[in-house]
Write a protein that holds these residues in place. Structure first.
Motif, mmCIF file in Angstrom:
data_model
loop_
_atom_site.group_PDB
_atom_site.id
_atom_site.type_symbol
_atom_site.label_atom_id
_atom_site.label_comp_id
_atom_site.label_asym_id
_atom_site.label_seq_id
_atom_site.Cartn_x
_atom_site.Cartn_y
_atom_site.Cartn_z
ATOM 1 N N ASP A 345 0.851 -1.193 0.000
ATOM 2 C CA ASP A 345 0.000 0.000 0.000
ATOM 3 C C ASP A 345 0.885 1.241 0.000
ATOM 4 O OD1 ASP A 345 -2.387 -1.530 0.158
ATOM 5 O OD2 ASP A 345 -2.010 -1.822 2.295
ATOM 6 N N ALA A 346 1.516 1.487 -1.137
ATOM 7 C CA ALA A 346 2.444 2.625 -1.249
ATOM 8 C C ALA A 346 1.655 3.884 -1.599
ATOM 9 C CB ALA A 346 3.493 2.328 -2.320
ATOM 10 N N ASP A 347 0.778 4.299 -0.663
ATOM 11 C CA ASP A 347 -0.166 5.371 -0.968
ATOM 12 C C ASP A 347 0.208 6.706 -0.332
ATOM 13 O OD1 ASP A 347 -0.568 4.509 1.587
ATOM 14 O OD2 ASP A 347 -2.712 4.103 1.375
ATOM 15 N N THR A 348 1.384 6.771 0.313
ATOM 16 C CA THR A 348 1.835 8.052 0.866
ATOM 17 C C THR A 348 3.328 8.218 0.621
ATOM 18 O OG1 THR A 348 2.413 7.225 3.074
ATOM 19 C CG2 THR A 348 0.113 7.889 2.723
ATOM 20 N N HIS A 349 3.733 9.478 0.565
ATOM 21 C CA HIS A 349 5.155 9.801 0.429
ATOM 22 C C HIS A 349 5.951 9.240 1.606
ATOM 23 C CE1 HIS A 349 8.446 12.508 1.705
ATOM 24 N NE2 HIS A 349 8.732 12.641 0.409
ATOM 25 N N ASN A 350 5.404 9.350 2.810
ATOM 26 C CA ASN A 350 6.126 8.928 4.007
ATOM 27 C C ASN A 350 6.415 7.426 4.022
ATOM 28 O OD1 ASN A 350 6.252 11.497 5.000
ATOM 29 N ND2 ASN A 350 4.487 11.292 6.367
ATOM 30 N N LYS A 351 5.472 6.616 3.552
ATOM 31 C CA LYS A 351 5.687 5.164 3.525
ATOM 32 C C LYS A 351 6.871 4.813 2.623
ATOM 33 C CE LYS A 351 1.087 3.274 4.522
ATOM 34 N NZ LYS A 351 -0.023 2.462 3.987
ATOM 35 N N ILE A 352 6.912 5.414 1.458
ATOM 36 C CA ILE A 352 7.992 5.106 0.522
ATOM 37 C C ILE A 352 9.316 5.656 1.051
ATOM 38 C CG2 ILE A 352 8.802 5.387 -1.856
ATOM 39 C CD1 ILE A 352 5.858 5.625 -2.701
ATOM 40 N N TYR A 353 9.274 6.861 1.611
ATOM 41 C CA TYR A 353 10.498 7.458 2.156
ATOM 42 C C TYR A 353 11.040 6.593 3.308
ATOM 43 C CZ TYR A 353 13.769 10.998 3.823
ATOM 44 O OH TYR A 353 14.911 11.657 4.192
ATOM 45 N N HIS A 354 10.138 6.116 4.173
ATOM 46 C CA HIS A 354 10.575 5.277 5.296
ATOM 47 C C HIS A 354 11.162 3.962 4.794
ATOM 48 C CE1 HIS A 354 10.928 3.707 9.274
ATOM 49 N NE2 HIS A 354 10.000 2.776 9.105
ATOM 50 N N ALA A 355 10.582 3.403 3.728
ATOM 51 C CA ALA A 355 11.138 2.177 3.138
ATOM 52 C C ALA A 355 12.550 2.420 2.619
ATOM 53 C CB ALA A 355 10.235 1.681 2.015
ATOM 54 N N LEU A 356 12.775 3.588 2.014
ATOM 55 C CA LEU A 356 14.129 3.949 1.566
ATOM 56 C C LEU A 356 15.093 4.027 2.752
ATOM 57 C CD1 LEU A 356 13.222 6.666 -1.093
ATOM 58 C CD2 LEU A 356 14.503 4.573 -1.564
ATOM 59 N N GLU A 357 14.630 4.598 3.854
ATOM 60 C CA GLU A 357 15.475 4.673 5.049
ATOM 61 C C GLU A 357 15.823 3.275 5.571
ATOM 62 O OE1 GLU A 357 14.443 8.775 7.395
ATOM 63 O OE2 GLU A 357 12.927 7.193 7.504
ATOM 64 N N LEU A 358 14.858 2.367 5.496
ATOM 65 C CA LEU A 358 15.086 1.016 5.991
ATOM 66 C C LEU A 358 16.049 0.232 5.112
ATOM 67 C CD1 LEU A 358 11.444 -0.036 6.969
ATOM 68 C CD2 LEU A 358 13.334 0.405 8.546
ATOM 69 N N GLN A 359 15.968 0.425 3.800
ATOM 70 C CA GLN A 359 16.690 -0.437 2.872
ATOM 71 C C GLN A 359 18.005 0.142 2.355
ATOM 72 O OE1 GLN A 359 15.737 -3.546 3.122
ATOM 73 N NE2 GLN A 359 15.034 -3.980 1.054
ATOM 74 N N PHE A 360 18.075 1.435 2.188
ATOM 75 C CA PHE A 360 19.234 2.005 1.501
ATOM 76 C C PHE A 360 20.540 1.695 2.241
ATOM 77 C CE2 PHE A 360 22.319 5.267 0.377
ATOM 78 C CZ PHE A 360 22.248 5.216 -1.013
ATOM 79 N N GLY A 361 21.502 1.189 1.478
ATOM 80 C CA GLY A 361 22.831 0.929 2.026
ATOM 81 C C GLY A 361 23.010 -0.424 2.675
ATOM 82 N N LYS A 362 21.930 -1.186 2.862
ATOM 83 C CA LYS A 362 22.068 -2.527 3.417
ATOM 84 C C LYS A 362 22.713 -3.452 2.383
ATOM 85 C CE LYS A 362 18.309 -3.029 6.786
ATOM 86 N NZ LYS A 362 17.106 -3.821 7.104
#
Length: 572
Positions: A345-362
């Motif tokens: 349910d990628a229906d908000t900017h914040n959800k996608i941004y938070h996913a980037l924070e979780l995944q980026f650089g791992k």
């Protein structure tokens, strides 16, 4: 000898080569078909390769990607302009119709023995329809998968038109069998792009490739690859997700390589959204229509993250441990590695941004480790039907495997075989109940009985050595029974009967095709359990075989496989 050689030479000259036609529609399916084409081309005495190019390969807006086929030294026998521009639902239907008008002449001229088609594109559906109606054998690559949206319908339709199948995973193979496809015509081959993918990885000049696309200042694992396609069953929602993804990427402020979407309905509007947001002029972004596959692989393998809904993210990216964010429902049904985070349910900017924070650089385990785990899973599940696994160690556990999947139950406690009650007045079980199978047949239960007999001086027989310093175990009980100890034999007969009756109860409920015993007591129980099933089960299950597993530490392996299964199905 000379005459024999001459005769063989004549036979080889008369041998008919198989004429194989490979049809490719776009950059994505060519990455899967190219290794197959190379293999065919490398055997000129056996095969005659014909290449047909159609679809978006021939459109300038999508990079004229037919040129990469020519650069790979393949002769293109036919180029068919089959795309009706418009990028909406009607244009897709008209494109299928145009392909159906043009294909019969080409197929009649080439007269192939077999046509190789990949995947689930609407162009591929036209190819399969034309070939099937012209009685040309069809070999379908990557059928049987479930990814969500209309792609599933097209993929399954092509599979039903096809005569032979090469699938990537065991689950895809099972789906094809469930669709009544002949098992003998299904090849479990893995993902064909991996041949080219693994040979392209680990190039010394990878930083030169990365910087040629994103600039001299970019660093390894410090950029993003974005590739989002429209979902034709909900175009407006997919355009909304695309806009939110672009907003999140702008906020995240990392160098980003973004590829144009494919030619499906909705793609033109997605490009408009990208241009309204000024992505093509933004210093952090490089927007491209096409990138050569070998270079694209370098970009994906060294990215800090990949985002979008491309199948490359849920499959190829796992080979490098690249973190992936899958947006929306386009790939939600596919089998994925632990590197994939689904944002359904990628229906908000914040959800996608938070996913980037979780995944980026791992960094996640490379796919050779995932492949080893898959091999373990196949060892645990070697039969393609419903079967029952019983683990006989300190306690007694069980598992029911259906289509290579463990049946969990509503509370993840299915097949608690050890706690099936076989006697109302039986011994107390560790669970607090009485008469459970585990209270009769587990290692702990047998050890308890062995110690009781030993304390009563009824365990030891002539020729049996039990040292006072050694703990009495189930092995001593079995040894005593084999040397003629009637008391020990009676205990083991009761244990075998309890286990056999419990397994019969399971057989009568789920009617599996096989029973597998594992653990240290498996070899002892196999024969008596088989005998009890033969003597006391209904005719419908009496012929089911009981076999033993040669796995070491089966309980540990089973627990590890459950952790692996859980950890690779992450949804945010």
């Amino acid at each position: 000898m000379q005459r024999s050689k001459e005769k063989m030479a004549e036979q080889n000259q008369c041998k008919k080569r198989l004429r194989v036609c490979v049809a490719t529609c776009n950059r994505a399916d060519y990455s899967k078909l190219a290794p197959i084409m190379c293999g065919i081309k490398s055997h000129p005495d056996d095969f005659e390769l014909e290449v047909v190019v159609l679809g978006s390969h021939l459109i300038d807006d999508y990079g004229n990607t037919f040129r990469m086929i020519e650069q790979d030294d393949f002769d293109i026998g036919s180029k068919l302009h089959t795309i009706v521009r418009g990028e909406d639902e009607a244009a897709m239907v008209e494109s299928v119709g145009l392909a159906l008008v043009k294909l019969p002449d080409v197929l009649q001229r080439l007269h192939p023995d077999i046509l190789i088609i990949h995947g689930d594109r609407f162009d591929a559906l036209a190819l399969a329809t034309a070939a099937a109606l012209m009685n040309i054998r069809i070999f379908h690559v990557e059928g049987g998968e479930v990814s969500g949206t209309i792609d599933d319908s097209i993929r399954h339709a092509i599979s039903k038109l096809a005569h032979f199948h090469a699938c990537c995973t065991r689950r895809a193979e099972q789906h094809l069998i469930a669709m009544c496809e002949d098992h003998s015509r299904i090849l479990l081959a893995g993902c064909p792009s991996y041949d080219k993918l693994l040979s392209s990885n680990h190039k010394d000049d990878y930083m030169d490739i990365i910087r040629s696309w994103l600039g001299a200042e970019v660093q390894d694992h410090d950029y993003i690859v974005a590739l989002q396609h429209p979902v034709t069953t909900d175009i407006q929602h997919s355009i909304k997700i695309y806009a939110l993804m672009l907003d999140a990427l702008l906020s995240f402020n990392k160098k980003t390589l973004i590829l144009f979407p494919n030619i499906d309905a909705g793609s033109k509007e997605m490009v408009r959204v990208m241009r309204r947001k000024g992505i093509e002029q933004h210093p952090n972004f490089r927007a491209v229509k096409h990138i050569p596959f070998e270079q694209f692989i370098q970009m994906v393998s060294h990215a800090g993250c990949m985002i979008g809904n491309s199948s490359c993210g849920v499959r190829e990216a796992g080979a490098f441990g690249t973190p992936v964010i899958n947006l929306g429902t386009r790939q939600i049904g596919r089998e994925t590695g632990e590197n994939v985070l689904h944002v359904r349910d990628a229906d908000t900017h914040n959800k996608i941004y938070h996913a980037l924070e979780l995944q980026f650089g791992k960094r996640y385990p490379w796919y050779d480790q995932c492949t080893a785990c898959l091999g373990l899973y196949r060892r645990l599940c070697p039969v393609n039907f419903l079967f029952k696994v019983v683990t006989l160690c300190v306690g007694i556990g069980g598992g029911i495997i259906h289509h290579n999947e463990l049946v969990h139950g509503s509370t993840f406690c299915a097949a608690e075989l050890g706690h099936i009650i076989v006697s109302l007045e039986g011994p107390e079980c560790s669970c607090g109940s009485h008469g459970c199978i585990e209270a009769y047949a587990s290692g702990m239960a047998l050890q308890r009985e062995a110690k009781r007999l030993h304390d009563e001086d009824l365990l030891k027989v002539e020729g049996m050595d039990v040292k006072l310093s050694d703990p009495v175990t189930a092995a001593h009980l079995i040894s005593a029974a084999r040397q003629g100890n009637s008391k020990a034999d009676a205990v083991l007969n009761k244990a075998s009967t309890a286990l056999g009756l419990g397994i019969i109860n399971i057989l009568h409920i789920v009617n599996p095709s096989l029973v597998i015993l594992s653990g240290v007591l498996a070899s002892y129980y196999q024969a008596p359990v088989q005998r009890i099933i033969t003597d006391r089960a209904l005719d419908s299950v009496r012929s089911i075989k009981v076999v033993t597993s040669d796995l070491e530490e089966p309980a540990l392996l089973g627990a590890a496989s459950m952790v692996l299964d859980y950890s690779t199905r992450r949804t945010y």
